[in-house]
Design an enzyme around this catalytic site. Structure first.
Site, mmCIF file in Angstrom:
data_model
loop_
_atom_site.group_PDB
_atom_site.id
_atom_site.type_symbol
_atom_site.label_atom_id
_atom_site.label_comp_id
_atom_site.label_asym_id
_atom_site.label_seq_id
_atom_site.Cartn_x
_atom_site.Cartn_y
_atom_site.Cartn_z
ATOM 1 C CG ASP A 36 -2.128 0.919 1.067
ATOM 2 O OD1 ASP A 36 -3.171 0.414 0.598
ATOM 3 O OD2 ASP A 36 -2.025 2.120 1.382
ATOM 4 C CG ASN A 89 -5.977 -5.148 -6.269
ATOM 5 O OD1 ASN A 89 -7.068 -5.307 -6.803
ATOM 6 N ND2 ASN A 89 -5.810 -4.348 -5.220
ATOM 7 C CE1 TYR A 155 -9.659 0.962 -13.092
ATOM 8 C CE2 TYR A 155 -11.662 0.615 -14.373
ATOM 9 C CZ TYR A 155 -10.816 0.241 -13.346
ATOM 10 O OH TYR A 155 -11.129 -0.854 -12.576
ATOM 11 C CE LYS A 159 -7.940 -2.095 -13.695
ATOM 12 N NZ LYS A 159 -7.013 -2.852 -12.820
#
Length: 303
Positions: A36, A89, A155, A159
């Site tokens: 993180d 992720n 985005y 992706k």
């Protein structure tokens, strides 16, 4: 499903979907590296996992650079002696319509999602090849990358690119026993709260109300935990022959996205002029034009 001999890195795993993936991997015996950008968030995730008897360490760094990718792999090696699974992720959003999207909006999302996936996977593959006993690449895509989404040029582009890279890696890595797959989850997160017709259902979830079947099945929306099982499965020995695939998961639904393929096909001797195409369009191609954006049940959209 025994992952007790596996070590996984899960980027962006301090909370949300990433934390759900990490906890499910640990539940099946794996050791995990939590990642993180916030130290307190990462430490809290590690503390939760270790308090339940799991094995986890934190690497706090923003995904995107090769330096961060190297830190993540080194974190796994230093703490657990090897690396078996890389789950990419980590992600951010900078949503704006095309004519309002700045260079910085575009570059920031591409750097974390697309470049971050590339650098982390490359570093993991270097280690997998050195170890010599295969490995698992699990990259997180999105329905937005498969069908587009309003306000998400950056985005959706990232992706879509991730799935394209996965298909290439599946071919390049097969001889080394390394699989590469993409997972496109749908879950109740801060992002899906922005979809107007879903917002009431997500708010109801927060108040302890169950999601109706049409949401869990037809829309394929559920909790982050609902989307985690496919990660542990793809990390396992049971998935050793599965590679180059894009999975849709959410709620009660699990599905495979089809690879792009030719639909309407016609031939014209000598090639196609603009007039030839115009003359043939309605009869051959017009009915085969593909839709864009996610498709939801009409009864929900009518509300």
């Amino acid at each position: 499903m025994d992952l007790s001999n596996k070590v996984a890195v899960v980027t962006g795993s301090g909370q949300g979907l990433g934390l759900a993936y990490a906890k499910d991997l640990v539940r099946h015996g794996a050791a995990v590296v939590i990642n993180d950008v916030n130290q307190a968030t990462a430490d809290a995730a590690v503390a939760e996992i270790t308090a339940a008897g799991g094995r986890a360490v934190a690497v706090v760094a923003p995904v995107g650079s090769t330096e961060t990718a190297q830190k993540l792999v080194a974190g796994a090696i230093d703490a657990f002696g090897r690396l078996d699974v890389m789950v990419t992720n980590a992600g951010i959003l900078r949503d704006k319509v095309l004519w309002k999207m700045t260079d910085d909006d575009f570059d920031a999302v591409i750097n974390v999602h697309l470049r971050g996936t590339f650098t982390c996977v490359r570093e993991a593959v270097l280690k997998f090849r050195e170890q010599g006993d295969g490995g698992r690449i699990i990259c997180i895509g999105s329905p937005a990358g498969q069908r587009g989404n309003f306000g998400q040029t950056n985005y959706s582009g990232a992706k879509s690119g991730i799935v394209g890279m996965v298909r290439t890696w599946a071919m390049e890595l097969q001889r080394a026993g390394i699989t590469a797959n993409a997972v496109c989850p749908v879950a109740a997160t801060a992002m899906t709260e922005t979809v107007p017709f879903l917002a009431p259902y997500i708010e109801g979830m927060k108040n302890g109300e169950p999601l109706p079947d049409i949401i869990r099945r037809e829309v394929g929306l559920g909790t982050p935990e609902d989307a985690a099982g496919i990660i542990s499965f793809l990390a396992s020995d049971a998935a050793a022959e599965i590679t180059g695939q894009a999975f849709a998961v959410g709620g009660d639904r699990l599905a495979l996205w089809s690879h792009p393929d030719l639909t309407a096909v016609e031939y014209h001797d000598g090639g196609w002029s603009a007039d030839d195409i115009a003359a043939q369009w309605t009869g051959t191609f017009g009915d085969a034009v593909q839709s864009v954006g996610e498709e939801f049940p009409e009864e929900l959209m009518a509300k």
